[in-house]
Design a protein around this motif. Structure first.
Motif, mmCIF file in Angstrom:
data_model
loop_
_atom_site.group_PDB
_atom_site.id
_atom_site.type_symbol
_atom_site.label_atom_id
_atom_site.label_comp_id
_atom_site.label_asym_id
_atom_site.label_seq_id
_atom_site.Cartn_x
_atom_site.Cartn_y
_atom_site.Cartn_z
ATOM 1 N N ARG A 99 -10.603 -4.136 -8.341
ATOM 2 C CA ARG A 99 -10.375 -5.380 -7.594
ATOM 3 C C ARG A 99 -8.987 -5.400 -6.966
ATOM 4 O O ARG A 99 -8.802 -5.865 -5.844
ATOM 5 C CB ARG A 99 -10.488 -6.586 -8.532
ATOM 6 C CG ARG A 99 -11.916 -6.965 -8.891
ATOM 7 C CD ARG A 99 -11.841 -8.091 -9.905
ATOM 8 N NE ARG A 99 -13.107 -8.320 -10.554
ATOM 9 C CZ ARG A 99 -13.874 -9.397 -10.350
ATOM 10 N NH1 ARG A 99 -13.509 -10.305 -9.479
ATOM 11 N NH2 ARG A 99 -14.999 -9.545 -10.998
ATOM 12 N N SER A 100 -7.972 -4.923 -7.709
ATOM 13 C CA SER A 100 -6.603 -4.996 -7.190
ATOM 14 C C SER A 100 -6.455 -4.074 -5.979
ATOM 15 O O SER A 100 -5.689 -4.362 -5.065
ATOM 16 C CB SER A 100 -5.597 -4.645 -8.271
ATOM 17 O OG SER A 100 -5.643 -3.273 -8.543
ATOM 18 N N LEU A 101 -7.219 -2.979 -5.969
ATOM 19 C CA LEU A 101 -7.153 -2.062 -4.827
ATOM 20 C C LEU A 101 -7.802 -2.678 -3.590
ATOM 21 O O LEU A 101 -7.315 -2.535 -2.469
ATOM 22 C CB LEU A 101 -7.862 -0.750 -5.209
ATOM 23 C CG LEU A 101 -7.822 0.395 -4.217
ATOM 24 C CD1 LEU A 101 -6.382 0.729 -3.864
ATOM 25 C CD2 LEU A 101 -8.503 1.611 -4.811
ATOM 26 N N LEU A 102 -8.899 -3.409 -3.814
ATOM 27 C CA LEU A 102 -9.645 -3.966 -2.679
ATOM 28 C C LEU A 102 -9.034 -5.260 -2.147
ATOM 29 O O LEU A 102 -9.312 -5.665 -1.030
ATOM 30 C CB LEU A 102 -11.097 -4.257 -3.087
ATOM 31 C CG LEU A 102 -11.913 -3.095 -3.662
ATOM 32 C CD1 LEU A 102 -13.356 -3.517 -3.877
ATOM 33 C CD2 LEU A 102 -11.877 -1.888 -2.742
ATOM 34 N N SER A 103 -8.170 -5.886 -2.972
ATOM 35 C CA SER A 103 -7.712 -7.234 -2.625
ATOM 36 C C SER A 103 -6.826 -7.262 -1.380
ATOM 37 O O SER A 103 -5.917 -6.445 -1.219
ATOM 38 C CB SER A 103 -6.938 -7.816 -3.813
ATOM 39 O OG SER A 103 -6.440 -9.073 -3.456
ATOM 40 N N ASP A 104 -7.094 -8.264 -0.513
ATOM 41 C CA ASP A 104 -6.232 -8.490 0.655
ATOM 42 C C ASP A 104 -5.127 -9.493 0.330
ATOM 43 O O ASP A 104 -4.323 -9.840 1.182
ATOM 44 C CB ASP A 104 -7.070 -9.068 1.817
ATOM 45 C CG ASP A 104 -7.938 -7.993 2.436
ATOM 46 O OD1 ASP A 104 -7.510 -6.828 2.417
ATOM 47 O OD2 ASP A 104 -9.046 -8.327 2.902
ATOM 48 N N PHE A 105 -5.119 -9.985 -0.893
ATOM 49 C CA PHE A 105 -4.197 -11.033 -1.305
ATOM 50 C C PHE A 105 -2.841 -10.383 -1.628
ATOM 51 O O PHE A 105 -2.731 -9.573 -2.572
ATOM 52 C CB PHE A 105 -4.802 -11.731 -2.533
ATOM 53 C CG PHE A 105 -4.126 -12.999 -2.929
ATOM 54 C CD1 PHE A 105 -3.776 -13.965 -1.992
ATOM 55 C CD2 PHE A 105 -3.848 -13.242 -4.270
ATOM 56 C CE1 PHE A 105 -3.157 -15.145 -2.375
ATOM 57 C CE2 PHE A 105 -3.240 -14.417 -4.660
ATOM 58 C CZ PHE A 105 -2.880 -15.365 -3.711
ATOM 59 N N LEU B 243 1.267 -6.905 -4.474
ATOM 60 C CA LEU B 243 2.629 -6.756 -5.011
ATOM 61 C C LEU B 243 2.583 -6.411 -6.497
ATOM 62 O O LEU B 243 3.292 -5.524 -6.969
ATOM 63 C CB LEU B 243 3.406 -8.074 -4.822
ATOM 64 C CG LEU B 243 4.037 -8.268 -3.447
ATOM 65 C CD1 LEU B 243 4.516 -9.705 -3.281
ATOM 66 C CD2 LEU B 243 5.216 -7.301 -3.271
ATOM 67 N N LEU B 244 1.691 -7.116 -7.227
ATOM 68 C CA LEU B 244 1.568 -6.870 -8.668
ATOM 69 C C LEU B 244 1.151 -5.430 -8.946
ATOM 70 O O LEU B 244 1.692 -4.763 -9.825
ATOM 71 C CB LEU B 244 0.501 -7.793 -9.253
ATOM 72 C CG LEU B 244 0.974 -9.062 -9.943
ATOM 73 C CD1 LEU B 244 -0.234 -9.859 -10.412
ATOM 74 C CD2 LEU B 244 1.869 -8.710 -11.137
ATOM 75 N N ARG B 245 0.179 -4.960 -8.171
ATOM 76 C CA ARG B 245 -0.330 -3.607 -8.353
ATOM 77 C C ARG B 245 0.778 -2.586 -8.065
ATOM 78 O O ARG B 245 1.010 -1.648 -8.824
ATOM 79 C CB ARG B 245 -1.509 -3.408 -7.388
ATOM 80 C CG ARG B 245 -2.217 -2.142 -7.583
ATOM 81 C CD ARG B 245 -3.460 -2.036 -6.708
ATOM 82 N NE ARG B 245 -3.811 -0.643 -6.700
ATOM 83 C CZ ARG B 245 -3.278 0.233 -5.884
ATOM 84 N NH1 ARG B 245 -2.423 -0.145 -4.962
ATOM 85 N NH2 ARG B 245 -3.607 1.500 -5.969
ATOM 86 N N ALA B 246 1.485 -2.828 -6.949
ATOM 87 C CA ALA B 246 2.557 -1.900 -6.577
ATOM 88 C C ALA B 246 3.650 -1.911 -7.645
ATOM 89 O O ALA B 246 4.164 -0.856 -8.046
ATOM 90 C CB ALA B 246 3.131 -2.299 -5.216
#
Ligand SMILES: Cc1cc2nc3c(=O)[nH]c(=O)nc-3n(C[C@H](O)[C@H](O)[C@H](O)COP(=O)(O)OP(=O)(O)OC[C@H]3O[C@@H](n4cnc5c(N)ncnc54)[C@H](O)[C@@H]3O)c2cc1C
Length: 410
Positions: free
Chosen positions: A353-359, A364-367
């Motif tokens: 989900r974090s990879l697909l998210s446009d939010f 930022l959280l993932r990075a």
């Protein structure tokens, strides 16, 4: 043993890799075991990155010596943010030597692994192979009655449901399943390439999902390309030359010239979580028990831990004179496996989900998470160990199968 009305201690239903491994492990406990599975050539070109204790288990079952020479060691795993977004994660490389291992595991073609499992299963005297499918499965108080499609009847005190996504065993036990289609699919194919892979698996994270190049022996890799369903349809429609070009572009030419080998397959992705792992004398293993997207190579590694877990629990039950299909024994299996299955399903779902998210805050959280993992050694080492196998396994018994290499005699 081939008496049509025989009562078995355990009947395993389904002869994919999880079912075959479970049948071998169970027969090695001394349980009188039958495997109901059609003998058919393996039909797709998937490979499996066997991680953590999976190789130890296969070694212990006598399977690994039959296929190790066709597997490629995985020394490092590289994650590359290829989303092209404003917020991008730094590249992270996990090296097995950083956690004191010679390799994380091995990548092997499923076809090769299946042949080794089949060969080993055929060697065990107390494993009866029934070359058929299960037609009806009726759990009752004292045993489970099974009828095969060709009309053979048998019964078991415990049924191990290894019959994959549309599990009849699961349905017979009355276990509901939660399913979520992901509108993503994976295209799998193998490639030859002009530059060596140096036993490094490279995962490119695109806005539609990861595209992974996993080493095979020599200058070959298997590719799992996850993308939105429309995009995977397009990839499936390309000629071999066009797909070679697309894969080379996606890999940023790190493997040099790419030549796609004949044959590719498409797997629509979903997450499936049964509400229970065992009920009414039926224990679920493999994809009957959990379906995940192919991110982080977790699916069959978990399936092998299921196989080891049920075998350990049956061995203990037999030693203490317990009925292997009793509610207490099934509860022990569920509590040994539940946390591993649930936590991994959650983590893989969140990673996807974090990879697909446009939010942007999620991006930022993932990075930031990947930045911390890349920069802080102890954190990176925890991530590597947890990626291989759960450190907090609840069952001391499953620890014994997965972590003690080849100690038990037949
Ligand atoms: C693209 C892709 C890449 C993957 N890569 C990895 C990886 O690198 N590492 C990893 O760990 N996992 C990976 N996985 C997951 C892994 O492939 C699966 O977890 C694994 O193949 C599931 O094996 P299984 O034996 O549970 O199910 P299956 O292989 O589906 O086997 C189930 C078997 O049961 C049989 N069956 C069904 N009904 C009956 C019946 N009534 N009677 C008798 N037999 C029956 C079916 O015919 C089938 O043979 C990947 C998955 C995908 C889609």
């Amino acid at each position: 043993m081939n008496d049509a009305s025989a009562l078995y201690d355990v009947v395993v239903i389904g002869g994919g890799p999880a079912g075959l491994a479970a049948a071998i492990a169970l027969a090695r406990t001394g349980a009188n075991t039958a495997l109901i599975a059609r003998r058919a050539p393996y039909a797709d070109n998937r490979t499996t990155a066997l991680l953590g204790g999976s190789v130890d288990l296969l070694q212990q079952l006598g399977v690994w010596p039959l296929c190790i020479d066709q597997a490629a060691a995985l020394l490092a795993m590289r994650l590359v943010d290829d989303t092209g977004r404003l917020v991008r994660a730094p590249e992270v490389t996990f090296s097995s030597d950083e956690i004191g291992l010679d390799q994380f595991g091995y990548n092997i073609e499923n076809r090769t692994l299946m042949m080794a499992l089949e060969q080993r299963a055929a060697e065990l005297a107390n494993l009866t192979r029934i070359d058929d499918g299960a037609d009806t499965i009726r759990p009752a108080d004292a045993e489970v009655a099974i009828r095969t499609r060709q009309g053979r009847s048998l019964s078991a005190r415990l049924v191990v449901g290894a019959d994959g996504r549309q599990s009849l065993c699961r349905e017979a036990a009355g276990i509901e399943v939660r399913r979520r289609d992901l509108n993503q699919a994976a295209v799998t194919f193998n490639i030859g390439h002009s530059r060596p892979h140096r036993n490094i698996s490279t995962e490119f994270h695109t806005p539609q999902g990861p595209c992974v190049f996993v080493p095979l022996p020599d200058d070959r890799c298997s590719v799992v390309w996850v993308a939105a369903s429309e995009q995977t349809e397009r990839l499936m429609a390309l000629t071999d030359d066009e797909l070679s070009e697309a894969a080379e572009k996606q890999s940023h030419s790190i493997l040099g010239r790419i030549r796609v080998e004949p044959g590719r397959h498409l797997f629509p992705l979903a997450i499936e979580q049964p509400r229970l792992l065992a009920r009414h004398r039926v224990a679920l293993v493999g994809e009957a028990a959990h379906v995940l997207p192919p991110i982080g190579a977790q699916g069959l590694n978990m399936g092998l831990r299921d196989a080891a877990g049920i075998a350990d629990i049956v061995r203990e039950a037999t030693l203490s004179g317990e009925d292997p299909g009793s509610t207490q024994v099934l509860d022990r299996y569920s509590s040994a496996r539940r946390a591993d299955v649930r936590s991994r399903t959650f983590v893989i779902d969140m990673a996807n989900r974090s990879l697909l998210s446009d939010f942007v805050p999620i991006q930022l959280l993932r990075a930031a998470g990947l930045h911390l993992i890349g920069a802080i050694g102890p954190l990176r080492r925890i991530a590597m160990r947890e990626g291989l196998a759960p450190s907090w396994r609840t069952s001391p018994t499953s620890r014994s199968v997965m972590e003690t290499p080849a100690v038990r005699s037949e």
